[in-house]
Design an enzyme around this catalytic site. Structure first.
Site, mmCIF file in Angstrom:
data_model
loop_
_atom_site.group_PDB
_atom_site.id
_atom_site.type_symbol
_atom_site.label_atom_id
_atom_site.label_comp_id
_atom_site.label_asym_id
_atom_site.label_seq_id
_atom_site.Cartn_x
_atom_site.Cartn_y
_atom_site.Cartn_z
ATOM 1 N N TYR A 234 28.412 158.441 10.636
ATOM 2 C CA TYR A 234 27.939 157.905 11.917
ATOM 3 C C TYR A 234 28.705 156.620 12.280
ATOM 4 O O TYR A 234 29.165 156.449 13.414
ATOM 5 C CB TYR A 234 26.442 157.624 11.770
ATOM 6 C CG TYR A 234 25.742 157.093 12.980
ATOM 7 C CD1 TYR A 234 25.548 157.882 14.103
ATOM 8 C CD2 TYR A 234 25.236 155.792 12.992
ATOM 9 C CE1 TYR A 234 24.877 157.391 15.212
ATOM 10 C CE2 TYR A 234 24.565 155.293 14.088
ATOM 11 C CZ TYR A 234 24.385 156.096 15.200
ATOM 12 O OH TYR A 234 23.724 155.603 16.284
ATOM 13 N N LYS A 238 31.052 156.089 15.483
ATOM 14 C CA LYS A 238 30.660 155.087 16.479
ATOM 15 C C LYS A 238 31.746 154.041 16.687
ATOM 16 O O LYS A 238 31.944 153.542 17.795
ATOM 17 C CB LYS A 238 29.351 154.413 16.047
ATOM 18 C CG LYS A 238 28.118 155.310 16.229
ATOM 19 C CD LYS A 238 28.025 155.840 17.632
ATOM 20 C CE LYS A 238 26.654 156.254 18.067
ATOM 21 N NZ LYS A 238 26.684 156.950 19.378
HETATM 22 P P1 NAI Z 1 17.399 160.521 20.704
HETATM 23 O O1 NAI Z 1 17.465 161.464 19.542
HETATM 24 O O2 NAI Z 1 16.071 160.152 21.219
HETATM 25 O O3 NAI Z 1 18.258 161.078 21.902
HETATM 26 C C1 NAI Z 1 19.473 161.726 21.719
HETATM 27 C C2 NAI Z 1 19.474 162.961 22.582
HETATM 28 O O4 NAI Z 1 20.754 163.589 22.478
HETATM 29 C C3 NAI Z 1 18.449 164.001 22.139
HETATM 30 O O5 NAI Z 1 17.585 164.318 23.191
HETATM 31 C C4 NAI Z 1 19.292 165.186 21.725
HETATM 32 O O6 NAI Z 1 18.698 166.460 22.012
HETATM 33 C C5 NAI Z 1 20.561 164.977 22.506
HETATM 34 N N1 NAI Z 1 21.691 165.645 21.865
HETATM 35 C C6 NAI Z 1 22.023 165.653 20.553
HETATM 36 N N2 NAI Z 1 23.109 166.383 20.349
HETATM 37 C C7 NAI Z 1 23.516 166.846 21.552
HETATM 38 C C8 NAI Z 1 24.591 167.670 21.973
HETATM 39 N N3 NAI Z 1 25.469 168.124 21.089
HETATM 40 N N4 NAI Z 1 24.722 167.939 23.296
HETATM 41 C C9 NAI Z 1 23.823 167.452 24.191
HETATM 42 N N5 NAI Z 1 22.766 166.705 23.824
HETATM 43 C C10 NAI Z 1 22.613 166.392 22.522
HETATM 44 O O7 NAI Z 1 18.211 159.211 20.258
HETATM 45 P P2 NAI Z 1 18.456 157.788 20.953
HETATM 46 O O8 NAI Z 1 17.992 156.752 20.015
HETATM 47 O O9 NAI Z 1 17.966 157.777 22.337
HETATM 48 O O10 NAI Z 1 20.044 157.730 20.916
HETATM 49 C C11 NAI Z 1 20.876 157.746 22.036
HETATM 50 C C12 NAI Z 1 22.241 157.239 21.629
HETATM 51 O O11 NAI Z 1 22.164 155.880 21.230
HETATM 52 C C13 NAI Z 1 22.871 157.971 20.458
HETATM 53 O O12 NAI Z 1 24.256 158.121 20.688
HETATM 54 C C14 NAI Z 1 22.630 157.047 19.307
HETATM 55 O O13 NAI Z 1 23.552 157.226 18.271
HETATM 56 C C15 NAI Z 1 22.767 155.708 19.980
HETATM 57 N N6 NAI Z 1 22.146 154.608 19.264
HETATM 58 C C16 NAI Z 1 20.799 154.495 19.226
HETATM 59 C C17 NAI Z 1 20.234 153.431 18.570
HETATM 60 C C18 NAI Z 1 18.790 153.198 18.586
HETATM 61 O O14 NAI Z 1 18.359 152.124 18.112
HETATM 62 N N7 NAI Z 1 17.985 154.119 19.090
HETATM 63 C C19 NAI Z 1 21.056 152.448 17.828
HETATM 64 C C20 NAI Z 1 22.467 152.624 17.995
HETATM 65 C C21 NAI Z 1 22.968 153.686 18.684
#
Ligand code: NAI
Length: 495
Positions: A234, A238
């Site tokens: 990851y 990133k």
């Molecule tokens: P989340 O799991 O709630 O949302 C991610 C969404 O992406 C999910 O709804 C999932 O179905 C969708 N997804 C996954 N693979 C996919 C694909 N191949 N094609 C289309 N959709 C896909 O997670 P969150 O926390 O909202 O994360 C959003 C972004 O922020 C991610 O890139 C994550 O790595 C990044 N991030 C989040 C942090 C946090 O504190 N929540 C910290 C650092 C980065």
């Protein structure tokens, strides 16, 4: 003696315009396009000549100033990947609330990317947007494939006819320490985060170029920026996105496409088992939204920047480079021991800088703060340059004589010099087949163009102004192939 005058135009709703001299107001508060309410009274009347002087009073229409400052996305079309939940959902809802038409993309898979996927998460968010009076379409494609990326962008173009904003947000996690990390877990995470951003950004960039406007947001993570145990896949993906941004900012520049990166911190299914419960409660995704949306707005003119955002805290992160230390030089290769001897100095980040691109970084690396004093030998060979007044023509007449043919093997360049100020003019210098020819005037295809004032040019050729220092201080401006300009020091006996 005279107070400043400010003139402005007032346009009436039903036609007609009034040119007015503005008085009795705080000029800072005047906004172009501000809706105002006007009242007037007759001030004086010149009966003899038939003039009437009016005094008009304008007051901002209620709420107008606030409305004007509001960052709107009206008329903009946005794609948010992974918008079925968490941060992506929050971005999509607020973009739509502020007038954007949104493609809500989500595969609807599991947290680790496994499973068949489901249309429900994207559909639900689209329903929420429509219920609130906004416009949105759902898309269930997988960002991890090139076809998926193409289809996501096509969804925007087919539904709304253009594309202005892309938020690459979709993400999954497969945490394991490196020794336990099987190739499929490594690959799955890179496929969604890094390759996913590439698959969607590539067609998106083409659509934005055609529209003459674009805002691309990439999503990095503190795990990538700073490191986190058990997240090598990851973190690698990133941080790779930061590299993608660094080059893409340059490619997007001439098309008004800005590319920035957000490192969010938010409560979501990705963080529910890693974040302490008391933080989880405070870290609603909505707190990240303002920064993400600002970076996607017209108001944002920055490109190539990284911001941390979470729980109402915001900070900028950057790759910083410490001041260079020159060891060896003049044909002497430094020894390993030289590194050991200068370890503290090389590690010293005082005076560290952010560098705009590879060219800037290369020039900076070769510009140590304490440059060895320039050799004075040979200065007398160029009396014109060493004298107070600079005889630029004489310098160019003598330039071929300072040419080091042995250093020019394989070099094929044309330097164009544009020298301003007294005695200045235009000269080109062509180096080919280890020979050097200088001609007055402009070459039609120079490799690079160097612009300098006559005095600075004389100092540079006389060895009193190192070329790198001239460049970094702005005394020497270079257009075209900046890297090739650095050959000058190698090809001519300077000083
Ligand atoms: P989340 O799991 O709630 O949302 C991610 C969404 O992406 C999910 O709804 C999932 O179905 C969708 N997804 C996954 N693979 C996919 C694909 N191949 N094609 C289309 N959709 C896909 O997670 P969150 O926390 O909202 O994360 C959003 C972004 O922020 C991610 O890139 C994550 O790595 C990044 N991030 C989040 C942090 C946090 O504190 N929540 C910290 C650092 C980065």
């Amino acid at each position: 003696m005279d107070p400043p005058h400010k003139y402005g135009m007032v346009q009436f709703d039903d036609g007609g315009r009034l040119m007015a001299d503005f008085t009795d107001c705080d000029f800072e508060e005047l906004l172009v396009g501000l809706p105002v309410q006007m009242v007037f009274r007759r001030r004086t009347e010149d009966e003899q000549r038939g003039f009437v002087n009016y005094f008009w009073k304008a007051t901002p229409a209620p709420g107008a100033a606030e409305e004007m400052k509001r960052i709107s996305f009206a008329g903009r079309v946005a794609i948010v990947t992974g918008a079925g939940a968490g941060l992506g959902r929050a971005y999509a809802l607020e973009l739509a609330r502020r007038g954007a038409k949104v493609v809500v993309n989500d595969l609807g898979g599991a947290r680790d990317g496994c499973g068949a996927g489901s249309s429900a998460p994207a559909d639900q968010v689209v329903e929420e947007i429509r219920a609130a009076g906004g416009e949105a379409v759902a898309n269930y494609d997988n960002v991890a494939t090139p076809e998926g990326g193409e289809r996501i962008v096509r969804a925007a173009l087919e539904a709304f006819g253009r594309l202005d904003i892309l938020i690459n947000n979709a993400g999954i996690l497969r945490d394991k320490s490196l020794i336990k990390m099987e190739p499929e877990n490594w690959r799955a995470v890179l496929d969604v985060h890094l390759h996913g951003a590439y698959h969607v950004t590539r067609p998106a960039m083409a659509a934005m170029r055609d529209g003459g406007f674009g805002r691309i947001l990439l999503t990095t993570s503190a795990a990538g920026l700073y490191g986190n145990f058990g997240q090598t896949n990851y973190a690698a993906a990133k941080m790779a996105l930061v590299g993608l941004m660094n080059s893409l900012k340059l490619e997007g520049r001439k098309h008004n496409i800005k590319v920035n990166t957000i490192a969010p911190l938010a409560a979501s299914r990705l963080t529910e088992d890693v974040m302490p419960p008391e933080l989880f409660e405070r870290a609603q995704p909505e707190y990240v939204v303002p920064m993400a949306l600002y970076l996607c707005s017209e108001a944002c003119d920055r490109s190539g920047t990284i911001f941390n955002a979470g729980m109402g805290y915001f900070s900028r992160a950057a790759v910083m480079t410490g001041p260079p230390v020159q060891l060896g030089g003049d044909g002497t290769v430094p020894a390993v021991e030289d590194i050991a001897d200068h370890w503290e100095r090389i590690n010293d980040m005082r005076g560290a800088k952010e560098l705009a691109d590879l060219n800037a970084a290369t020039v900076d690396l070769m510009t140590p703060v304490q440059k060895p004093p320039a050799a004075s030998a040979g200065a007398e060979a160029k009396p014109a340059a060493a004298a107070g007044g600079v005889d630029v023509q004489a310098i160019f007449d003598g330039l071929a004589g300072t040419f080091k043919a042995e250093a020019a093997q394989g070099v094929d360049v044309v330097f164009q010099f544009l020298i301003s100020g007294s005695g200045g003019g235009e000269w080109s210098c062509t180096i080919r087949d280890q020979t050097c020819s200088v001609a007055r005037g402009r070459h039609d295809k120079p490799t690079c163009t160097l612009k300098m004032a006559a005095g600075d040019f004389g100092a540079m050729i006389g060895g009193r102004l190192p070329p790198m220092q001239a460049f970094t201080s702005g005394k020497l401006k270079i257009e075209g192939d900046v890297m090739k300009s650095q050959l000058i020091e190698k090809l001519f006996k300077i000083g």
